[in-house]
Scaffold this active site. Structure first.
Site, mmCIF file in Angstrom:
data_model
loop_
_atom_site.group_PDB
_atom_site.id
_atom_site.type_symbol
_atom_site.label_atom_id
_atom_site.label_comp_id
_atom_site.label_asym_id
_atom_site.label_seq_id
_atom_site.Cartn_x
_atom_site.Cartn_y
_atom_site.Cartn_z
ATOM 1 N N TYR A 188 47.138 19.530 -10.256
ATOM 2 C CA TYR A 188 47.543 20.912 -9.993
ATOM 3 C C TYR A 188 49.058 20.978 -9.831
ATOM 4 O O TYR A 188 49.656 20.204 -9.089
ATOM 5 C CB TYR A 188 46.855 21.429 -8.730
ATOM 6 C CG TYR A 188 47.209 22.864 -8.394
ATOM 7 C CD1 TYR A 188 46.641 23.912 -9.114
ATOM 8 C CD2 TYR A 188 48.104 23.165 -7.379
ATOM 9 C CE1 TYR A 188 46.957 25.228 -8.819
ATOM 10 C CE2 TYR A 188 48.435 24.479 -7.080
ATOM 11 C CZ TYR A 188 47.859 25.509 -7.802
ATOM 12 O OH TYR A 188 48.187 26.804 -7.530
ATOM 13 N N HIS B 45 55.428 35.609 -10.215
ATOM 14 C CA HIS B 45 55.213 35.699 -8.769
ATOM 15 C C HIS B 45 56.327 36.466 -8.046
ATOM 16 O O HIS B 45 56.220 36.746 -6.858
ATOM 17 C CB HIS B 45 55.077 34.307 -8.164
ATOM 18 C CG HIS B 45 53.750 33.663 -8.438
ATOM 19 N ND1 HIS B 45 53.116 33.739 -9.657
ATOM 20 C CD2 HIS B 45 52.924 32.923 -7.648
ATOM 21 C CE1 HIS B 45 51.977 33.083 -9.606
ATOM 22 N NE2 HIS B 45 51.830 32.581 -8.395
ATOM 23 N N ASN C 112 55.778 27.343 -2.876
ATOM 24 C CA ASN C 112 54.640 27.027 -2.010
ATOM 25 C C ASN C 112 55.146 26.615 -0.639
ATOM 26 O O ASN C 112 55.794 25.573 -0.503
ATOM 27 C CB ASN C 112 53.820 25.894 -2.624
ATOM 28 C CG ASN C 112 52.486 26.352 -3.158
ATOM 29 O OD1 ASN C 112 51.475 25.683 -3.011
ATOM 30 N ND2 ASN C 112 52.475 27.516 -3.789
ATOM 31 N N GLN D 281 55.438 46.180 50.507
ATOM 32 C CA GLN D 281 55.307 45.546 49.202
ATOM 33 C C GLN D 281 55.812 46.469 48.097
ATOM 34 O O GLN D 281 55.606 47.681 48.147
ATOM 35 C CB GLN D 281 53.841 45.180 48.926
ATOM 36 C CG GLN D 281 53.289 44.135 49.893
ATOM 37 C CD GLN D 281 51.829 43.813 49.592
ATOM 38 O OE1 GLN D 281 51.099 44.621 49.043
ATOM 39 N NE2 GLN D 281 51.420 42.602 49.948
ATOM 40 N N TYR E 198 53.887 46.363 41.280
ATOM 41 C CA TYR E 198 53.763 45.134 40.502
ATOM 42 C C TYR E 198 54.872 44.964 39.473
ATOM 43 O O TYR E 198 55.220 43.842 39.111
ATOM 44 C CB TYR E 198 52.416 45.097 39.784
ATOM 45 C CG TYR E 198 51.234 44.859 40.681
ATOM 46 C CD1 TYR E 198 51.375 44.742 42.064
ATOM 47 C CD2 TYR E 198 49.951 44.744 40.151
ATOM 48 C CE1 TYR E 198 50.282 44.530 42.885
ATOM 49 C CE2 TYR E 198 48.852 44.525 40.957
ATOM 50 C CZ TYR E 198 49.013 44.419 42.331
ATOM 51 O OH TYR E 198 47.933 44.204 43.136
ATOM 52 N N ARG F 269 57.288 43.275 41.859
ATOM 53 C CA ARG F 269 56.770 42.158 42.644
ATOM 54 C C ARG F 269 56.155 41.061 41.771
ATOM 55 O O ARG F 269 56.242 39.878 42.098
ATOM 56 C CB ARG F 269 55.737 42.676 43.647
ATOM 57 C CG ARG F 269 55.149 41.609 44.528
ATOM 58 C CD ARG F 269 54.481 42.136 45.786
ATOM 59 N NE ARG F 269 53.793 43.379 45.647
ATOM 60 C CZ ARG F 269 52.463 43.553 45.840
ATOM 61 N NH1 ARG F 269 51.714 42.515 46.141
ATOM 62 N NH2 ARG F 269 51.920 44.743 45.747
ATOM 63 N N ASN G 217 52.317 22.319 -2.300
ATOM 64 C CA ASN G 217 51.051 21.774 -2.768
ATOM 65 C C ASN G 217 51.089 21.672 -4.290
ATOM 66 O O ASN G 217 51.501 22.625 -4.954
ATOM 67 C CB ASN G 217 49.900 22.696 -2.332
ATOM 68 C CG ASN G 217 48.568 22.215 -2.858
ATOM 69 O OD1 ASN G 217 48.111 21.147 -2.487
ATOM 70 N ND2 ASN G 217 47.947 22.991 -3.730
ATOM 71 N N PHE H 41 50.415 24.716 3.122
ATOM 72 C CA PHE H 41 51.076 26.001 2.886
ATOM 73 C C PHE H 41 50.467 27.138 3.689
ATOM 74 O O PHE H 41 50.947 28.262 3.657
ATOM 75 C CB PHE H 41 51.015 26.357 1.397
ATOM 76 C CG PHE H 41 49.628 26.243 0.811
ATOM 77 C CD1 PHE H 41 48.584 27.022 1.270
ATOM 78 C CD2 PHE H 41 49.380 25.322 -0.192
ATOM 79 C CE1 PHE H 41 47.312 26.903 0.748
ATOM 80 C CE2 PHE H 41 48.105 25.198 -0.729
ATOM 81 C CZ PHE H 41 47.069 25.993 -0.257
ATOM 82 N N GLU I 187 41.631 31.989 -2.726
ATOM 83 C CA GLU I 187 42.319 32.009 -1.436
ATOM 84 C C GLU I 187 41.566 32.996 -0.539
ATOM 85 O O GLU I 187 41.950 34.144 -0.361
ATOM 86 C CB GLU I 187 43.780 32.414 -1.632
ATOM 87 C CG GLU I 187 44.516 31.427 -2.515
ATOM 88 C CD GLU I 187 45.920 31.868 -2.892
ATOM 89 O OE1 GLU I 187 46.422 32.826 -2.266
ATOM 90 O OE2 GLU I 187 46.501 31.270 -3.801
#
Length: 569
Positions: free
Chosen positions: A61, A91, A203, A287, A290, A293, A323, A353, A453
């Site tokens: 390949y 591509h 790749n 207090q 949040y 704190r 690959n 990949f 894929e």
């Protein structure tokens, strides 16, 4: 600036990648690596030629077959160069606006580093072509979208390779031009791809990794800025520093929480305003909410996600991800390929990949960005709430809560003022926008390539949304900085803080001018804020100033000012 030398036996750091991407650090190829690449290329060429001479069909390949679901189609030797050229042209089909120059430069140096490891069957000329473009300031135009980050970032990396062969468009000194023209001007010969080299170039998940490295760099600044805004808000909101004590966090020793708590505690150190209300019975509140704190614990998870991401990106920086990959051949005596024993000609198809390792940590940073934004929004919401902001009045209107004998003019002026009301709305909008960007794309695979894929990572999509989320978070932190600047000024003007009288009624405790100051480090940060944001005495459009503050947040200006004041992050 000394060149960054790429070598088969030397790792790069993310800082190295950033130096090339952001600071245009020159790059060079180590002579020993050039020799190794040439040697291994000769080995694989000899191996393939030997098989052909023996008339033994070797189907490999990327070498002599089609790509993707065309893997079953054989390609004759006379067509192998055309195969690689066709691959890159076909591509190069990305879509959308082009990726930022720094992302593409990071992609290029990452791809060069991977190829230089010596397992991709390329000639030295391929790595040298990438290096030549980087050094000449020629950046391929790469559309942002089109990658599923599984058989590598095929489309983005193909657009990079397209420029190497003298096709497509590039950016030089901020201007778009044809790649062929730019290469001629720089006296760079277009690369002629040979067997396997096109596939070696496209790749891998270097585009996704580049997005991650730059995002981590950006998030590091935002996280430090979030520690600063937490310390600022805690002081102007008369919050405590005790939740950030070292001995407290030793009892639940998450490293991220310990680090963030230490930062916030140090940022608040030697605050006269904090000392003025250290006894909790001054204002009657034992207090804090949040968002102050628990900030150490909450932001600590973000710090750990950042550390994890950086480690992953550094592994990716130094990995071989194309690959197939060439490994050492073990061919015992009597084997038909024994004479290649010990050569790098074992052609192995694998899945390096696949972008899932990167996608996971890109998403971790996206989660962390959402957490930072949510906390900041909560503090901003409290800052404009006259019932909860410890005597600062509604919407942080100047000059704060008016005395009973205030002039009618001052009362009327406050009545018509919205002051910082709408920036708080904006923080809600920004936080919601970030939540919308936080879709877990890596969990939503869409099969591609006729089912070949069938599981993809979508890492690039996560990375692109992460960068947008970081920009929105910077805008939110900028608003909190503006709120702290306004609130600190109101404290200095009022010179009093709310208190509880022994009979339970509300009252005020007067302060001296020096008691109204924040910690020295935070006062320095406020001075930096004041260069870009002016006190809101009467209503005006704040958009231009907030935009500048956001740019300064992204540039790390307030972190730098804190460090100049002695803060160690």
């Amino acid at each position: 600036m000394r060149p960054l030398v790429l070598s088969h036996d030397k790792d790069l750091t993310t800082a190295d990648v950033l130096a090339v991407a952001l600071d245009n650090r020159p790059v060079a190829l180590a002579p020993a690596t050039k020799k190794l690449l040439a040697q291994r290329r000769k080995q694989i060429e000899g191996f393939v030629a030997d098989a052909q001479n023996r008339e033994e069909k070797i189907r490999a390949y990327g070498f002599n077959t089609g790509f993707g679901h065309n893997v079953d189609l054989d390609v004759e030797a006379s067509w192998l160069k055309e195969l690689q050229k066709s691959l890159i042209h076909s591509h190069s089909s990305g879509v959308g606006p082009h990726a930022p120059v720094d992302v593409v430069r990071a992609t290029m140096i990452l791809r060069a580093q991977s190829l230089c490891r010596g397992h991709s069957a390329i000639r030295p000329a391929v790595a040298e072509a990438l290096i030549a473009l980087l050094n000449a300031g020629i950046t391929p135009v790469v559309p942002r979208y089109g990658s599923v980050s599984a058989s590598g970032d095929l489309a983005p990396l193909s657009h990079v390779a397209l420029a190497l062969i003298g096709a497509g468009e590039v950016i030089v000194k901020g201007k778009h031009t044809a790649a062929a023209k730019a290469l001629r001007a720089a006296k760079i010969e277009p690369l002629v791809l040979e067997m396997k080299e096109g596939l070696a170039l496209n790749n891998g998940v270097q585009y996704s990794t580049a997005l991650g490295i730059l995002a981590a760099h950006k998030f590091d600044r935002l996280l430090k800025t979030a520690a600063i805004t937490t310390a600022l808000s805690a002081q102007v909101m008369l919050g405590a520093d005790t939740p950030f004590r070292e001995d407290l966090h030793a009892l639940r020793p998450h490293q991220g929480a310990q680090k963030m708590a230490a930062w916030i505690f140090d940022l608040m150190k030697n605050s006269p305003l904090r000392e003025a209300h250290r006894p909790f019975d001054v204002d009657g509140d034992l207090q804090d909410p949040y968002n102050i704190r628990c900030a150490g614990q909450i932001l600590g998870t973000c710090a750990e996600l950042l550390d994890r991401a950086v480690k992953t990106f550094e592994i990716e920086t130094n990995s071989v991800t194309d690959n197939p990959i060439l490994l050492l051949l073990h061919a015992p005596k009597g084997d038909k390929f024994h004479r290649f024993d010990g050569h790098f000609v074992d052609i192995v198809s694998g899945g390096h990949f696949h972008g899932m390792p990167v996608a996971i940590d890109l998403y971790g940073l996206l989660q962390a960005t959402a957490i930072v934004s949510a906390l900041s929004n909560l503090r901003c919401a409290r800052a404009v709430d006259g019932r909860r902001n410890k005597g600062l009045g509604d919407d942080l209107k100047w000059p704060g809560v008016l005395p009973d004998n205030a002039k009618d003019e001052d009362v009327f002026r406050q009545a018509i003022s919205s002051a910082l009301m709408i920036p708080e709305y904006a923080t809600a909008s920004l936080t919601n926008a970030i939540w919308g960007l936080a879709m877990p794309s890596h969990l939503l695979s869409i099969s591609t390539d006729a089912g070949q894929e069938d599981h993809v990572s979508m890492a690039a999509n996560v990375g692109l949304r992460l960068h947008e989320a970081l920009d929105r978070a910077a805008e939110g932190l900028a608003i909190e900085l503006a709120f702290a600047f306004q609130a600190a000024a109101i404290r200095r003007e009022m010179r009093r803080i709310p208190t509880k009288k022994k009979d339970g009624r509300n009252g005020w405790q007067p302060l001296k001018a020096e008691q109204c100051r924040l910690s020295p480090v935070c006062e320095g940060v406020l001075a930096e804020v004041g260069k870009h944001f002016k006190l809101v005495r009467t209503d005006r459009s704040l958009a231009p100033e907030l935009a500048v503050l956001a740019r300064e947040v992204l540039a790390g200006a307030f972190v730098a000012r804190a460090e100049a004041g002695g803060m160690r992050f």
